[in-house]
Design a protein around this motif. Structure first.
Motif, PDB file in Angstrom:
ATOM      1  N   MET A   1     -24.587 -33.633  19.176  1.00  0.00           N
ATOM      2  CA  MET A   1     -23.794 -34.611  19.874  1.00  0.00           C
ATOM      3  C   MET A   1     -22.819 -33.880  20.796  1.00  0.00           C
ATOM      4  O   MET A   1     -22.238 -32.870  20.417  1.00  0.00           O
ATOM      5  N   GLN A   2     -22.619 -34.415  21.990  1.00  0.00           N
ATOM      6  CA  GLN A   2     -21.701 -33.810  22.947  1.00  0.00           C
ATOM      7  C   GLN A   2     -20.288 -34.376  22.801  1.00  0.00           C
ATOM      8  O   GLN A   2     -20.107 -35.531  22.394  1.00  0.00           O
ATOM      9  N   VAL A   3     -19.316 -33.558  23.174  1.00  0.00           N
ATOM     10  CA  VAL A   3     -17.910 -33.935  23.106  1.00  0.00           C
ATOM     11  C   VAL A   3     -17.657 -35.244  23.852  1.00  0.00           C
ATOM     12  O   VAL A   3     -16.930 -36.119  23.380  1.00  0.00           O
ATOM     13  N   LYS A   4     -18.258 -35.409  25.026  1.00  0.00           N
ATOM     14  CA  LYS A   4     -17.994 -36.599  25.849  1.00  0.00           C
ATOM     15  C   LYS A   4     -18.367 -37.903  25.152  1.00  0.00           C
ATOM     16  O   LYS A   4     -17.844 -38.959  25.495  1.00  0.00           O
ATOM     17  N   GLU A   5     -19.232 -37.829  24.151  1.00  0.00           N
ATOM     18  CA  GLU A   5     -19.658 -39.030  23.440  1.00  0.00           C
ATOM     19  C   GLU A   5     -18.608 -39.551  22.464  1.00  0.00           C
ATOM     20  O   GLU A   5     -18.650 -40.719  22.081  1.00  0.00           O
ATOM     21  N   ILE A   6     -17.674 -38.689  22.047  1.00  0.00           N
ATOM     22  CA  ILE A   6     -16.701 -39.120  21.040  1.00  0.00           C
ATOM     23  C   ILE A   6     -15.246 -38.894  21.434  1.00  0.00           C
ATOM     24  O   ILE A   6     -14.337 -39.290  20.709  1.00  0.00           O
ATOM     25  N   MET A   7     -15.003 -38.280  22.588  1.00  0.00           N
ATOM     26  CA  MET A   7     -13.629 -37.992  23.007  1.00  0.00           C
ATOM     27  C   MET A   7     -12.911 -39.270  23.433  1.00  0.00           C
ATOM     28  O   MET A   7     -13.543 -40.285  23.730  1.00  0.00           O
ATOM     29  N   THR A   8     -11.600 -39.203  23.476  1.00  0.00           N
ATOM     30  CA  THR A   8     -10.790 -40.259  24.063  1.00  0.00           C
ATOM     31  C   THR A   8     -10.681 -39.933  25.549  1.00  0.00           C
ATOM     32  O   THR A   8     -10.172 -38.871  25.916  1.00  0.00           O
ATOM     33  N   GLU A   9     -11.176 -40.842  26.383  1.00  0.00           N
ATOM     34  CA  GLU A   9     -11.197 -40.590  27.815  1.00  0.00           C
ATOM     35  C   GLU A   9      -9.855 -40.928  28.459  1.00  0.00           C
ATOM     36  O   GLU A   9      -9.152 -41.829  28.018  1.00  0.00           O
ATOM     37  N   MET A  10      -9.547 -40.208  29.512  1.00  0.00           N
ATOM     38  CA  MET A  10      -8.383 -40.463  30.358  1.00  0.00           C
ATOM     39  C   MET A  10      -7.103 -40.751  29.567  1.00  0.00           C
ATOM     40  O   MET A  10      -6.525 -41.835  29.650  1.00  0.00           O
ATOM     41  N   PRO A  11      -6.639 -39.773  28.810  1.00  0.00           N
ATOM     42  CA  PRO A  11      -5.404 -39.983  28.042  1.00  0.00           C
ATOM     43  C   PRO A  11      -4.196 -40.103  28.968  1.00  0.00           C
ATOM     44  O   PRO A  11      -4.228 -39.670  30.119  1.00  0.00           O
ATOM     45  N   GLU A  12      -3.149 -40.702  28.449  1.00  0.00           N
ATOM     46  CA  GLU A  12      -1.891 -40.789  29.182  1.00  0.00           C
ATOM     47  C   GLU A  12      -1.380 -39.368  29.423  1.00  0.00           C
ATOM     48  O   GLU A  12      -1.512 -38.491  28.571  1.00  0.00           O
ATOM     49  N   THR A  13      -0.756 -39.147  30.579  1.00  0.00           N
ATOM     50  CA  THR A  13      -0.228 -37.837  30.923  1.00  0.00           C
ATOM     51  C   THR A  13       1.184 -37.988  31.477  1.00  0.00           C
ATOM     52  O   THR A  13       1.624 -39.097  31.787  1.00  0.00           O
ATOM     53  N   VAL A  14       1.874 -36.857  31.599  1.00  0.00           N
ATOM     54  CA  VAL A  14       3.175 -36.815  32.254  1.00  0.00           C
ATOM     55  C   VAL A  14       3.163 -35.675  33.265  1.00  0.00           C
ATOM     56  O   VAL A  14       2.331 -34.772  33.194  1.00  0.00           O
ATOM     57  N   SER A  15       4.127 -35.721  34.179  1.00  0.00           N
ATOM     58  CA  SER A  15       4.294 -34.636  35.140  1.00  0.00           C
ATOM     59  C   SER A  15       5.369 -33.685  34.630  1.00  0.00           C
ATOM     60  O   SER A  15       6.151 -34.049  33.736  1.00  0.00           O
ATOM     61  N   PRO A  16       5.431 -32.489  35.174  1.00  0.00           N
ATOM     62  CA  PRO A  16       6.455 -31.537  34.725  1.00  0.00           C
ATOM     63  C   PRO A  16       7.886 -32.034  34.915  1.00  0.00           C
ATOM     64  O   PRO A  16       8.786 -31.610  34.203  1.00  0.00           O
ATOM     65  N   GLY A  17       8.110 -32.947  35.842  1.00  0.00           N
ATOM     66  CA  GLY A  17       9.452 -33.447  36.100  1.00  0.00           C
ATOM     67  C   GLY A  17       9.887 -34.609  35.234  1.00  0.00           C
ATOM     68  O   GLY A  17      11.004 -35.113  35.365  1.00  0.00           O
ATOM     69  N   THR A  18       9.044 -35.025  34.296  1.00  0.00           N
ATOM     70  CA  THR A  18       9.374 -36.140  33.400  1.00  0.00           C
ATOM     71  C   THR A  18      10.452 -35.713  32.410  1.00  0.00           C
ATOM     72  O   THR A  18      10.387 -34.619  31.843  1.00  0.00           O
ATOM     73  N   PHE A  19      11.442 -36.579  32.200  1.00  0.00           N
ATOM     74  CA  PHE A  19      12.476 -36.282  31.206  1.00  0.00           C
ATOM     75  C   PHE A  19      11.870 -36.278  29.800  1.00  0.00           C
ATOM     76  O   PHE A  19      11.030 -37.115  29.464  1.00  0.00           O
ATOM     77  N   ILE A  20      12.324 -35.333  28.989  1.00  0.00           N
ATOM     78  CA  ILE A  20      11.859 -35.208  27.607  1.00  0.00           C
ATOM     79  C   ILE A  20      12.076 -36.503  26.831  1.00  0.00           C
ATOM     80  O   ILE A  20      11.224 -36.937  26.049  1.00  0.00           O
ATOM     81  N   GLY A  21      13.199 -37.164  27.042  1.00  0.00           N
ATOM     82  CA  GLY A  21      13.468 -38.435  26.364  1.00  0.00           C
ATOM     83  C   GLY A  21      12.416 -39.480  26.673  1.00  0.00           C
ATOM     84  O   GLY A  21      12.004 -40.240  25.794  1.00  0.00           O
ATOM     85  N   ASP A  22      11.959 -39.513  27.923  1.00  0.00           N
ATOM     86  CA  ASP A  22      10.910 -40.463  28.300  1.00  0.00           C
ATOM     87  C   ASP A  22       9.581 -40.107  27.626  1.00  0.00           C
ATOM     88  O   ASP A  22       8.817 -40.995  27.244  1.00  0.00           O
ATOM     89  N   VAL A  23       9.327 -38.818  27.470  1.00  0.00           N
ATOM     90  CA  VAL A  23       8.110 -38.388  26.767  1.00  0.00           C
ATOM     91  C   VAL A  23       8.172 -38.822  25.303  1.00  0.00           C
ATOM     92  O   VAL A  23       7.187 -39.320  24.749  1.00  0.00           O
ATOM     93  N   ALA A  24       9.327 -38.648  24.681  1.00  0.00           N
ATOM     94  CA  ALA A  24       9.487 -39.048  23.276  1.00  0.00           C
ATOM     95  C   ALA A  24       9.251 -40.551  23.115  1.00  0.00           C
ATOM     96  O   ALA A  24       8.579 -40.983  22.169  1.00  0.00           O
ATOM     97  N   LEU A  25       9.792 -41.341  24.037  1.00  0.00           N
ATOM     98  CA  LEU A  25       9.559 -42.789  23.982  1.00  0.00           C
ATOM     99  C   LEU A  25       8.083 -43.117  24.164  1.00  0.00           C
ATOM    100  O   LEU A  25       7.540 -43.994  23.484  1.00  0.00           O
ATOM    101  N   MET A  26       7.452 -42.411  25.060  1.00  0.00           N
ATOM    102  CA  MET A  26       6.014 -42.604  25.300  1.00  0.00           C
ATOM    103  C   MET A  26       5.206 -42.274  24.044  1.00  0.00           C
ATOM    104  O   MET A  26       4.298 -43.017  23.660  1.00  0.00           O
ATOM    105  N   MET A  27       5.546 -41.159  23.395  1.00  0.00           N
ATOM    106  CA  MET A  27       4.854 -40.777  22.158  1.00  0.00           C
ATOM    107  C   MET A  27       5.028 -41.856  21.092  1.00  0.00           C
ATOM    108  O   MET A  27       4.081 -42.208  20.400  1.00  0.00           O
ATOM    109  N   ARG A  28       6.244 -42.365  20.979  1.00  0.00           N
ATOM    110  CA  ARG A  28       6.509 -43.429  20.010  1.00  0.00           C
ATOM    111  C   ARG A  28       5.651 -44.654  20.316  1.00  0.00           C
ATOM    112  O   ARG A  28       4.985 -45.203  19.438  1.00  0.00           O
TER     113      ARG A  28
END
Length: 142
Positions: A1-28
């Motif tokens: 079986m290939q990875v593409k068959e079971i992976m989560t596609e197009m995950p949420e991402t952030v840019s380097p300029g994103t505030f850490i607090g916003d990342v924490a809220l996103m993770m939550r």
């Protein structure tokens, strides 16, 4: 079986300029512990809940005053969507990690977690259990 068959596609991402607090809220809100960091469509690394806890909070920094760019974990382990799930298991075990970033060149196309492998791959359950055991082994910190 290939990875593409079971992976989560197009995950949420952030840019380097994103505030850490916003990342924490996103993770939550997403109920995740890792967010890929992308700049101009290219994967730069990841930011993890551990990065935030150890490198930001424990250092007494205000998470709404510092950005991701100073706390990126750049040495991410990647795999191709065309690679076999067995290769993914081996990479996870060797690197003692629970998630692989799935890339085509430098472009992020997905994330593969040990949970994806355990629940979506009808292959070798014993091998997946072995990977989880190896991931959970303490590292040599000498």
């Amino acid at each position: 079986m290939q990875v593409k068959e079971i992976m989560t596609e197009m995950p949420e991402t952030v840019s380097p300029g994103t505030f850490i607090g916003d990342v924490a809220l996103m993770m939550r809100d997403l109920d995740v512990g890792i967010i890929p960091v992308v700049k101009n469509g290219e994967l730069m690394g990841v930011i993890t809940d551990r990065d935030i806890t150890i490198r930001v909070t424990a250092s007494g920094l205000n998470p709404f005053e510092v950005t991701v760019q100073d706390f990126i974990s750049p040495n991410t382990v990647t795999i191709s969507p065309k690679d076999d799930v067995d290769k993914a298991r081996k990479l996870m075990a060797e690197n003692q990690i629970r998630r692989l970033l799935v890339t085509e060149g430098n472009k992020l196309v997905g994330i593969l977690s040990i949970g994806d492998v355990a629940t979506k791959d009808s292959g070798d359950d014993a091998a997946t259990g072995g990977v989880l055991e190896e991931i959970s082994e303490p590292t040599d910190r000498s």
